[in-house]
Design a protein around this motif. Structure first.
Motif, PDB file in Angstrom:
ATOM      1  N   PHE A  18       0.833  -1.202   0.000  1.00  0.00           N
ATOM      2  CA  PHE A  18       0.000   0.000   0.000  1.00  0.00           C
ATOM      3  C   PHE A  18       0.867   1.250   0.000  1.00  0.00           C
ATOM      4  N   PHE A  19       0.244   2.358  -0.361  1.00  0.00           N
ATOM      5  CA  PHE A  19       0.888   3.674  -0.345  1.00  0.00           C
ATOM      6  C   PHE A  19       0.064   4.565   0.571  1.00  0.00           C
ATOM      7  N   ASP A  20       0.658   4.958   1.685  1.00  0.00           N
ATOM      8  CA  ASP A  20      -0.065   5.729   2.697  1.00  0.00           C
ATOM      9  C   ASP A  20       0.889   6.725   3.358  1.00  0.00           C
ATOM     10  N   PRO A  21       1.347   7.737   2.607  1.00  0.00           N
ATOM     11  CA  PRO A  21       2.351   8.656   3.139  1.00  0.00           C
ATOM     12  C   PRO A  21       1.775   9.611   4.176  1.00  0.00           C
ATOM     13  N   ALA A  22       2.635  10.070   5.050  1.00  0.00           N
ATOM     14  CA  ALA A  22       2.288  11.110   6.014  1.00  0.00           C
ATOM     15  C   ALA A  22       2.946  12.415   5.564  1.00  0.00           C
ATOM     16  N   PRO A  23       2.398  13.565   5.986  1.00  0.00           N
ATOM     17  CA  PRO A  23       2.993  14.844   5.582  1.00  0.00           C
ATOM     18  C   PRO A  23       4.469  14.980   5.956  1.00  0.00           C
ATOM     19  N   SER A  24       4.894  14.286   6.985  1.00  0.00           N
ATOM     20  CA  SER A  24       6.277  14.403   7.438  1.00  0.00           C
ATOM     21  C   SER A  24       7.236  13.481   6.698  1.00  0.00           C
ATOM     22  N   ASP A  25       6.717  12.620   5.816  1.00  0.00           N
ATOM     23  CA  ASP A  25       7.580  11.680   5.104  1.00  0.00           C
ATOM     24  C   ASP A  25       8.469  12.403   4.093  1.00  0.00           C
ATOM     25  N   PRO A  26       9.653  11.854   3.793  1.00  0.00           N
ATOM     26  CA  PRO A  26      10.570  12.483   2.838  1.00  0.00           C
ATOM     27  C   PRO A  26      10.013  12.453   1.421  1.00  0.00           C
ATOM     28  N   PRO A  27      10.540  13.292   0.511  1.00  0.00           N
ATOM     29  CA  PRO A  27      10.053  13.341  -0.863  1.00  0.00           C
ATOM     30  C   PRO A  27      10.177  11.980  -1.550  1.00  0.00           C
ATOM     31  N   VAL A  28       9.239  11.709  -2.455  1.00  0.00           N
ATOM     32  CA  VAL A  28       9.239  10.432  -3.151  1.00  0.00           C
ATOM     33  C   VAL A  28       8.744  10.633  -4.580  1.00  0.00           C
ATOM     34  N   ASP A  29       9.355   9.893  -5.515  1.00  0.00           N
ATOM     35  CA  ASP A  29       8.869   9.791  -6.888  1.00  0.00           C
ATOM     36  C   ASP A  29       8.336   8.373  -7.063  1.00  0.00           C
ATOM     37  N   LEU A  30       7.097   8.241  -7.489  1.00  0.00           N
ATOM     38  CA  LEU A  30       6.475   6.935  -7.634  1.00  0.00           C
ATOM     39  C   LEU A  30       6.708   6.367  -9.027  1.00  0.00           C
ATOM     40  N   LEU A  31       7.114   5.106  -9.086  1.00  0.00           N
ATOM     41  CA  LEU A  31       7.173   4.349 -10.328  1.00  0.00           C
ATOM     42  C   LEU A  31       6.223   3.171 -10.159  1.00  0.00           C
ATOM     43  N   LEU A  32       5.157   3.156 -10.951  1.00  0.00           N
ATOM     44  CA  LEU A  32       4.127   2.134 -10.862  1.00  0.00           C
ATOM     45  C   LEU A  32       4.198   1.263 -12.110  1.00  0.00           C
ATOM     46  N   VAL A  33       4.364  -0.042 -11.937  1.00  0.00           N
ATOM     47  CA  VAL A  33       4.513  -0.955 -13.070  1.00  0.00           C
ATOM     48  C   VAL A  33       3.457  -2.043 -12.957  1.00  0.00           C
ATOM     49  N   ALA A  34       2.569  -2.101 -13.972  1.00  0.00           N
ATOM     50  CA  ALA A  34       1.439  -3.022 -13.921  1.00  0.00           C
ATOM     51  C   ALA A  34       1.394  -3.916 -15.143  1.00  0.00           C
ATOM     52  N   GLY A  35       0.939  -5.155 -14.947  1.00  0.00           N
ATOM     53  CA  GLY A  35       0.687  -6.084 -16.041  1.00  0.00           C
ATOM     54  C   GLY A  35      -0.723  -6.607 -15.948  1.00  0.00           C
ATOM     55  N   GLY A  36      -1.532  -6.444 -17.011  1.00  0.00           N
ATOM     56  CA  GLY A  36      -2.898  -6.949 -17.021  1.00  0.00           C
ATOM     57  C   GLY A  36      -3.747  -6.358 -15.914  1.00  0.00           C
ATOM     58  N   VAL A  37      -4.532  -7.221 -15.217  1.00  0.00           N
ATOM     59  CA  VAL A  37      -5.387  -6.723 -14.141  1.00  0.00           C
ATOM     60  C   VAL A  37      -4.570  -6.372 -12.898  1.00  0.00           C
ATOM     61  N   GLY A  38      -3.251  -6.520 -12.981  1.00  0.00           N
ATOM     62  CA  GLY A  38      -2.391  -6.017 -11.912  1.00  0.00           C
ATOM     63  C   GLY A  38      -2.474  -4.507 -11.791  1.00  0.00           C
ATOM     64  N   ILE A  39      -3.177  -3.858 -12.713  1.00  0.00           N
ATOM     65  CA  ILE A  39      -3.353  -2.407 -12.640  1.00  0.00           C
ATOM     66  C   ILE A  39      -4.219  -1.997 -11.453  1.00  0.00           C
ATOM     67  N   ASN A  40      -5.061  -2.896 -10.948  1.00  0.00           N
ATOM     68  CA  ASN A  40      -6.049  -2.503  -9.942  1.00  0.00           C
ATOM     69  C   ASN A  40      -5.460  -1.781  -8.731  1.00  0.00           C
ATOM     70  N   PRO A  41      -4.535  -2.383  -7.970  1.00  0.00           N
ATOM     71  CA  PRO A  41      -4.009  -1.667  -6.809  1.00  0.00           C
ATOM     72  C   PRO A  41      -3.179  -0.446  -7.201  1.00  0.00           C
ATOM     73  N   LEU A  42      -2.527  -0.495  -8.372  1.00  0.00           N
ATOM     74  CA  LEU A  42      -1.712   0.637  -8.800  1.00  0.00           C
ATOM     75  C   LEU A  42      -2.582   1.805  -9.247  1.00  0.00           C
ATOM     76  N   TYR A  43      -3.737   1.511  -9.812  1.00  0.00           N
ATOM     77  CA  TYR A  43      -4.686   2.569 -10.156  1.00  0.00           C
ATOM     78  C   TYR A  43      -5.180   3.251  -8.881  1.00  0.00           C
ATOM     79  N   SER A  44      -5.439   2.462  -7.842  1.00  0.00           N
ATOM     80  CA  SER A  44      -5.832   3.026  -6.549  1.00  0.00           C
ATOM     81  C   SER A  44      -4.734   3.939  -6.006  1.00  0.00           C
TER      82      SER A  44
END
Length: 339
Positions: free
Chosen positions: A185-211
């Motif tokens: 899961f992805f659940d950042p807090a305001p105090s967390d350090p900067p992050v760049d997200l890389l989301l890689v999905a195959g087929g219906v594996g898109i579901n959690p990444l779309y969320s």
């Protein structure tokens, strides 16, 4: 054999096997008057009670990871026995159904007021009269739950009993029960350090990444509305591979998010079989062939990139190795395998 425990109101308890759990849920949901009180009277702690489910950005070393070796196909409860789960089992009702593609049906489900989840998590999906328990990732944002009291699941047609039920029996008004689980899961807090997200999905594996993508966009909107940078999300890039353009789920919504934040969000769709009638608005994002190492390399910064992968095990294993070869540490690569 994995055992679970049911806790009654007087705090007495009884240990149950997964098969007995399924039977109990079926009984509860088949007796008038019991369904409405199920969430208050049943509490099913997860088999992994006591494990820490910490935000990766705060304590990456505590994030539960699964062995990268593909295993035989197992029952959902057996396969996820070591994952964290919430305790409550909540009743829910299907309130909307749309055909996302020729093989994928999306359910909109009204849930109990106390139901909550983090972007990327899944549910144990209990169906009256169906012995097998489904495991489906949420494909909606936690913001939708907060605003409308609903979640969404996109389920691909298979002969597996829960998925088969969704496509052949389920209708508006159908009653089910759900329990939230998962360490992905992805659940950042305001105090967390900067992050760049890389989301890689195959087929219906898109579901959690779309969320996760929708949640990141909601946090960007929150930053804009507050006039400050409350959440340190630098960028988000989605690499999504499917057999053809018809199997690219949520494509219009994904490109719309990227257009809303052109300097922050981007996506590349990959198809092995190009379709001539692709949506003209989506066409610029479509690439022929599989996700390439060059594309991944351009998106990896070992200090800032946080990668989420979901898809077939061979794809996950190959891309994980490639990312580590590029210098991304294991604790910055999270993955979910569903088949």
């Amino acid at each position: 054999m994995s055992l679970d425990r049911i806790i009654f109101r007087d705090q007495s308890s009884l240990w149950l096997s997964p098969k007995t759990q399924r039977h109990l849920v079926s009984v509860v949901m088949s007796v008038p008057g019991l369904l409405s009180s199920a969430a208050r009277s049943l509490s099913l702690p997860c088999p992994a009670a006591g494990l820490l489910c910490s935000r990766l950005l705060v304590q990456p070393s505590f994030t539960t990871r699964r062995n990268m070796t593909s295993k035989r196909k197992m029952d959902h409860l057996e396969r996820t026995a070591s994952n964290s789960r919430q305790s409550p089992l909540y009743p829910a009702q299907v309130c909307g159904i749309i055909n996302e593609s020729e093989t994928v049906r999306r359910l909109r489900i009204a849930v109990h007021p106390n139901f909550s989840f983090k972007a990327g998590q899944w549910v144990d999906f209990f169906i009256p009269g169906v012995e097998k328990v489904g495991g489906f990732s949420m494909c909606s944002s936690p913001c939708l739950l907060q605003q409308e009291g609903v979640i969404e699941l996109a389920v691909k047609y298979t002969q597996h009993p829960p998925a088969h039920w969704v496509h052949t029996v389920c209708e508006v008004g159908s009653q089910v029960a759900m329990r939230v689980g998962g360490d992905f899961f992805f659940d950042p807090a305001p105090s967390d350090p900067p992050v760049d997200l890389l989301l890689v999905a195959g087929g219906v594996g898109i579901n959690p990444l779309y969320s996760i993508l929708l949640h990141a966009a909601d946090l960007q909107h929150l930053n804009q509305s507050s006039g400050s940078v409350d959440y340190n999300i630098g960028s988000a890039h989605l690499c999504y591979s499917a057999k053809n353009t018809h199997e690219l789920l949520f494509q219009s919504s994904i490109t719309e998010v990227c257009r809303d934040f052109p300097d922050k969000f981007s996506c590349d769709f990959h198809v092995t079989q190009q379709s001539p009638d692709a949506d003209p608005r989506v066409q610029p994002f479509i690439n022929r062939g599989r996700i390439t190492e060059e594309e991944l390399r351009a998106r990896v910064d070992p200090q800032r990139t946080l990668c989420y992968l979901c898809g077939p095990p061979p794809m996950i294993e190959g891309i994980s190795k490639t990312l580590m070869d590029f210098g991304l540490s294991k604790d910055r690569i999270l993955f979910e395998k569903w088949w």
